[in-house]
Design an enzyme around this catalytic site. Structure first.
Site, mmCIF file in Angstrom:
data_model
loop_
_atom_site.group_PDB
_atom_site.id
_atom_site.type_symbol
_atom_site.label_atom_id
_atom_site.label_comp_id
_atom_site.label_asym_id
_atom_site.label_seq_id
_atom_site.Cartn_x
_atom_site.Cartn_y
_atom_site.Cartn_z
ATOM 1 N N GLN A 188 42.492 1.711 -40.175
ATOM 2 C CA GLN A 188 41.579 1.106 -41.149
ATOM 3 C C GLN A 188 40.283 0.623 -40.502
ATOM 4 O O GLN A 188 39.436 0.040 -41.172
ATOM 5 C CB GLN A 188 42.284 -0.074 -41.835
ATOM 6 C CG GLN A 188 43.516 0.335 -42.619
ATOM 7 C CD GLN A 188 44.330 -0.850 -43.096
ATOM 8 O OE1 GLN A 188 44.026 -2.010 -42.812
ATOM 9 N NE2 GLN A 188 45.399 -0.569 -43.823
ATOM 10 N N HIS B 194 44.188 -3.993 -40.828
ATOM 11 C CA HIS B 194 43.880 -5.363 -41.260
ATOM 12 C C HIS B 194 42.759 -6.008 -40.441
ATOM 13 O O HIS B 194 42.953 -7.028 -39.779
ATOM 14 C CB HIS B 194 45.138 -6.227 -41.233
ATOM 15 C CG HIS B 194 46.199 -5.802 -42.188
ATOM 16 N ND1 HIS B 194 47.314 -6.560 -42.450
ATOM 17 C CD2 HIS B 194 46.325 -4.688 -42.953
ATOM 18 C CE1 HIS B 194 48.080 -5.940 -43.340
ATOM 19 N NE2 HIS B 194 47.491 -4.786 -43.648
ATOM 20 N N GLU C 209 45.808 -11.157 -54.015
ATOM 21 C CA GLU C 209 45.357 -12.478 -54.452
ATOM 22 C C GLU C 209 43.863 -12.554 -54.701
ATOM 23 O O GLU C 209 43.062 -11.937 -53.987
ATOM 24 C CB GLU C 209 45.716 -13.531 -53.385
ATOM 25 C CG GLU C 209 47.205 -13.706 -53.160
ATOM 26 C CD GLU C 209 47.543 -14.778 -52.143
ATOM 27 O OE1 GLU C 209 48.741 -15.032 -51.935
ATOM 28 O OE2 GLU C 209 46.604 -15.374 -51.564
ATOM 29 N N TYR D 282 46.173 -20.813 -47.213
ATOM 30 C CA TYR D 282 46.491 -19.954 -48.351
ATOM 31 C C TYR D 282 47.861 -19.282 -48.248
ATOM 32 O O TYR D 282 48.174 -18.404 -49.034
ATOM 33 C CB TYR D 282 45.336 -18.960 -48.575
ATOM 34 C CG TYR D 282 44.142 -19.701 -49.128
ATOM 35 C CD1 TYR D 282 43.935 -19.794 -50.494
ATOM 36 C CD2 TYR D 282 43.293 -20.410 -48.288
ATOM 37 C CE1 TYR D 282 42.889 -20.543 -51.010
ATOM 38 C CE2 TYR D 282 42.257 -21.163 -48.786
ATOM 39 C CZ TYR D 282 42.058 -21.234 -50.157
ATOM 40 O OH TYR D 282 41.034 -21.997 -50.673
ATOM 41 N N TYR E 34 56.926 -3.642 -47.206
ATOM 42 C CA TYR E 34 56.880 -2.244 -47.651
ATOM 43 C C TYR E 34 58.269 -1.610 -47.642
ATOM 44 O O TYR E 34 58.539 -0.681 -48.398
ATOM 45 C CB TYR E 34 55.919 -1.441 -46.778
ATOM 46 C CG TYR E 34 54.485 -1.906 -46.893
ATOM 47 C CD1 TYR E 34 53.806 -1.795 -48.101
ATOM 48 C CD2 TYR E 34 53.823 -2.460 -45.809
ATOM 49 C CE1 TYR E 34 52.489 -2.236 -48.221
ATOM 50 C CE2 TYR E 34 52.519 -2.898 -45.916
ATOM 51 C CZ TYR E 34 51.855 -2.785 -47.125
ATOM 52 O OH TYR E 34 50.571 -3.226 -47.249
#
Length: 357
Positions: free
Chosen positions: A75, A137, A230, A240, A251
């Protein structure tokens, strides 16, 4: 912005407005972010490491020079682009990227000076240390508040325990001055066990960040695992919850936590189960769609849709799904013309404009 033929547009109707989806440019390789120059041109990042310009109705063939090396794996790669609030005067912009370093890669923010044809004075000003060896991430959106302070979202690099560690910048949203230094009123300044850059923590992989145009408060969206995406209102020093409290599961189907909510931790204003994979966030304030003012627009990757969410203060009210199942939306922005601009996640990505029908 240029006129586009009807052959390149499709018309739709939402609960509050009729709109047309116009194709502006295609052939972008994994585009990630959009920013508007004061003269109306668009900057577009491509994850392999290119910064492109859309001008006079077309995508310029040559990328801009001066983009630093990125680690375009998984990513990672070239991610966000954000102009300094005083860009028209100082020509300063920021890029976030997955930077190759010893030990793997990390989320980095660089500051640069705009010049025709390329970037100059490219300087790293923030690293989300420590680095990680994986390719997932990274975050990583950038936004400024009314005081000119910069916020950067940092993913936990697919190592969930990092999100709760205050000596680690993974899974955090940080608050910086425009040169990367730390504001003295950040919530963890002066604590030996915490990084002073941290503004909020307990995040998984936040990939949308926007300031509310009326209240000046910052909102973010983040990816959960299977479920548990979220929408969060950011509060100074708040936790959070990830991974101690989540509405998602692993997963594999395994349970991550017994808790959807915990005392002392912020609950999301909206959570999505199943996931929509939220990416890109804008709070609409334009004149092109008066009935949409105040709406939160969120791109969906796995949901292949644009979500329009209505919020009353800090309370979720309702939402509708636009452009359902058409394409994976990587970013959504409001242009200076009051239109919405979208980019699709693809090796042949497309730039779109949403305009009144």
């Amino acid at each position: 912005m240029p006129a586009v033929s009807r052959a390149q547009a499709r018309t739709f109707r939402s609960q509050k407005a009729a709109y047309r989806l116009v194709t502006l440019a295609s052939g972008l390789e994994q585009p990630w972010s959009i920013a508007f120059l004061p003269d109306g041109r668009l900057l577009i990042t491509e994850r392999p490491g290119r910064l492109r310009v859309f001008a006079n109705g077309k995508l310029e063939p040559q990328p801009l020079a001066g983009v630093p090396e990125v680690r375009a794996r998984g990513q990672g790669g070239l991610l966000d682009v954000c102009l300094h609030p005083a860009f028209a005067r100082n020509g300063t912009l920021y890029l976030s990227l997955a930077a190759p370093v010893a030990g793997g890669a990390l989320t980095r923010v660089v500051r640069a000076r705009w010049g025709e044809g390329g970037l100059a004075d490219v300087t790293p000003i923030f690293d989300a240390t420590p680095p990680g060896s994986g390719g997932n991430h990274f975050g990583s959106r950038i936004a400024f508040d009314r005081a000119g302070l910069m916020y950067v979202t940092c993913g936990e690099r697919y190592q969930m325990q990092r999100a709760q560690r205050l000596d680690d910048l993974g899974g955090k949203i940080v608050r910086l001055r425009d040169d990367g230094s730390v504001p003295p009123d950040n919530p963890f300044v002066g604590r030996r066990d915490a990084r002073p850059e941290i503004f909020t923590y307990g995040h998984r992989n936040p990939q949308g960040l926007a300031m509310h145009p009326d209240t000046g408060r910052l909102w973010s969206v983040e990816h959960g695992p299977r479920g548990g995406d979220e929408l969060n209102l950011l509060k100074t020093g708040a936790n959070y919850g990830w991974p101690l409290a989540t509405q998602g599961i692993d997963y594999s189907g395994a349970k991550i936590s017994d808790h959807k909510s915990l005392p002392g931790m912020e609950d999301p204003v909206r959570a999505w189960v199943p996931s929509i994979s939220p990416c890109g966030l804008v709070i609409y304030s334009g004149s092109a769609f008066p009935a949409w003012r105040g709406s939160f627009f969120i791109g969906g990757l796995s949901a292949s849709s644009l979500f329009r969410v209505e919020i009353d203060g800090e309370r979720y009210v309702s939402e509708e799904r636009l452009l359902a199942d058409m394409f994976d939306i990587r970013d959504v922005r409001q242009g200076p013309d009051g239109m919405l601009y979208l980019i699709s996640r693809s090796d042949n990505g497309t730039l779109y404009r949403v305009e009144p029908a």
